[in-house]
Design a protein around this motif. Structure first.
Motif, short mmCIF file in Angstrom:
data_model
loop_
_atom_site.label_atom_id
_atom_site.label_comp_id
_atom_site.label_asym_id
_atom_site.label_seq_id
_atom_site.Cartn_x
_atom_site.Cartn_y
_atom_site.Cartn_z
N TRP A 280 15.29 28.53 60.46
CA TRP A 280 16.45 29.18 59.82
C TRP A 280 17.65 28.25 59.69
O TRP A 280 18.67 28.63 59.14
N PHE B 148 15.27 29.16 54.15
CA PHE B 148 15.18 30.12 55.25
C PHE B 148 16.57 30.56 55.72
O PHE B 148 16.75 31.71 56.12
N LYS B 149 17.55 29.65 55.66
CA LYS B 149 18.90 30.01 56.05
C LYS B 149 19.43 31.12 55.14
O LYS B 149 19.99 32.12 55.60
N TYR C 180 17.64 34.40 55.80
CA TYR C 180 18.10 35.05 57.03
C TYR C 180 19.44 35.75 56.80
O TYR C 180 19.66 36.87 57.29
N TYR D 147 18.76 38.92 54.98
CA TYR D 147 18.14 39.87 55.91
C TYR D 147 19.17 40.51 56.84
O TYR D 147 19.21 41.74 56.99
N ILE D 148 20.01 39.69 57.47
CA ILE D 148 20.97 40.22 58.44
C ILE D 148 22.01 41.09 57.76
O ILE D 148 22.49 42.08 58.31
N LYS E 114 23.88 30.12 65.18
CA LYS E 114 22.43 30.22 64.99
C LYS E 114 21.97 29.48 63.75
O LYS E 114 20.95 28.78 63.75
N LEU E 115 22.76 29.60 62.65
CA LEU E 115 22.36 28.99 61.38
C LEU E 115 22.98 27.62 61.14
O LEU E 115 22.66 26.97 60.15
#
Length: 400
Positions: A6, A11-12, A15, A18-19, A66-67
């Motif tokens: 991520w 993918f980042k 994500y 998604y969040i 996180k990202l």
């Protein structure tokens, strides 16, 4: 070992989508239903809207780390796109500068930090006439604002959320016509490339204070050093540096304004009865009992320093329980205003600082705001507490 998926595109981006969808279409409806019952709200006085905002902030604060999202804002090439604001560049201290001394030099030599040129932003009250050279008027007061963001997030840019503090001070003060916000270097730790540990940000703040005194021509007694959250930590450290070291031409400022300051990086108070425990469910930070408060931030800011310094170094954790309360670490401090919310997890940091300042003979005004969260003055939605608190702060700033 490579970075998690991520941390890379696409993918980042996936994500983030998604969040966002998870929060909007799953979490928010559940929170709404849950908080319909006033007995389910973290504070019964809170509206449903505030409860949802606090929960959302709690869930999303870990996303930038996180990202690996870029936490800063680009510096504008001109002032054309800035409204009632202007960008200036602050020259860093030289290696031979008299201000580069004491604990700050010791730490810099150990961590390898060097002085640097950084941007800062002047915020102007609408309609006020300021000279083109930005020199102070006779007797003019100003504020040096040091923004929060756990040492690794945030920006001094006028469009950043922490700029709400500078905007608020200008809106309610009768004597402050402009505020300088320094865009100090942000820290980083693994899995990001480590960068700018202590005392990089403090060096930048010293340079900004020197700019106000030596270049802009403000009398030190007319300067208030203000900081929120981690910026409050830096504000205390800046004032401490000026108090403890007789720097020629750089006396201490006239006042210190502390807004929800983070003053104990060691998180030394974790037992029942501490604000960290008692306010775990009423603040914007994780409620997990296993989550170390400010874990990434402490790693980033401490850099290669021994973690024991987070317990005993007065420049890092002046509210730590490991510092002898009888030690006069606040002797010589200027008039100080301490504001904090009584719902915030690090409320103890402010109340301990208040007690130690008073014990050391400082003139302290304290404003603990009922039902207010950490750094509530940053959030425009935190009303009516935000406006009422800003008015009390500005009454203090405007006083002789």
């Amino acid at each position: 070992m490579g970075l998690p998926l991520w941390r890379y595109q696409p993918f980042k981006g996936l994500y983030l989508v998604y969040i966002t969808l998870l929060t909007l279409f799953f979490r928010v409806p559940i929170w709404f239903l849950w908080f319909l019952l006033r007995t389910n709200r973290p504070r019964r006085s809170w509206s449903i809207s505030r409860c949802i905002r606090v929960m959302a902030y709690r869930e999303l604060t870990a996303v930038p780390v996180k990202l690996g999202l870029n936490a800063s804002r680009p510096v504008p090439r001109s002032d054309a796109k800035l409204k009632n604001a202007r960008v200036v560049w602050i020259e860093g201290l030289t290696e031979k500068s008299a201000a580069f001394c004491g604990e700050i030099r010791r730490a810099a030599e150990y961590t390898g930090v060097k002085p640097a040129r950084v941007p800062a932003y002047w915020f102007f009250r609408r309609g006020v006439s300021i000279s083109e050279d930005l020199r102070a008027k006779v007797g003019e007061k100003t504020v040096l604002h040091i923004h929060g963001g756990a040492f690794h997030l945030g920006s001094a840019h006028p469009d950043a959320s922490t700029a709400n503090i500078a905007h608020g001070l200008l809106a309610f003060s009768e004597r402050i016509e402009r505020v300088l916000a320094v865009d100090y270097r942000l820290s980083a730790a693994k899995p990001d490339p480590p960068a700018n540990p202590y005392p990089a940000a403090i060096l930048d703040c010293i340079a900004a204070y020197r700019y106000l005194v030596n270049e802009a021509g403000f009398a030190p007694q007319n300067i208030t050093v203000a900081g929120d959250s981690a910026g409050g930590n830096l504000a205390f450290a800046l004032v401490r540096h000026l108090v403890e070291n007789a720097v020629p031409g750089l006396p201490r400022p006239g006042r210190l304004l502390s807004l929800s300051s983070w003053l104990d990086l060691s998180t030394s108070r974790t037992t029942p009865g501490s604000s960290l425990v008692d306010n775990a469910a009423t603040d914007i930070f994780s409620t997990s009992p296993t989550a170390r408060f400010g874990g990434y931030a402490v790693e980033a800011y401490m850099g290669p320093l021994d973690r024991g310094e987070a317990k005993t170094n007065r420049y890092l954790s002046p509210s730590s329980m490991y510092i002898d309360p009888m030690e006069p670490i606040y002797r010589g401090f200027p008039r100080t205003f301490i504001s904090a919310g009584d719902a915030e997890k690090i409320l103890d940091d402010s109340t301990v600082a208040m007690g130690r300042l008073k014990e050391n003979g400082a003139d302290v005004t304290v404003d603990i705001v009922p039902d207010a969260i950490h750094d509530f003055m940053v959030f425009a939605w935190h009303e009516p507490e935000r406006t009422a608190a800003l008015k009390r702060v500005c009454k203090w700033l405007d006083s002789p």
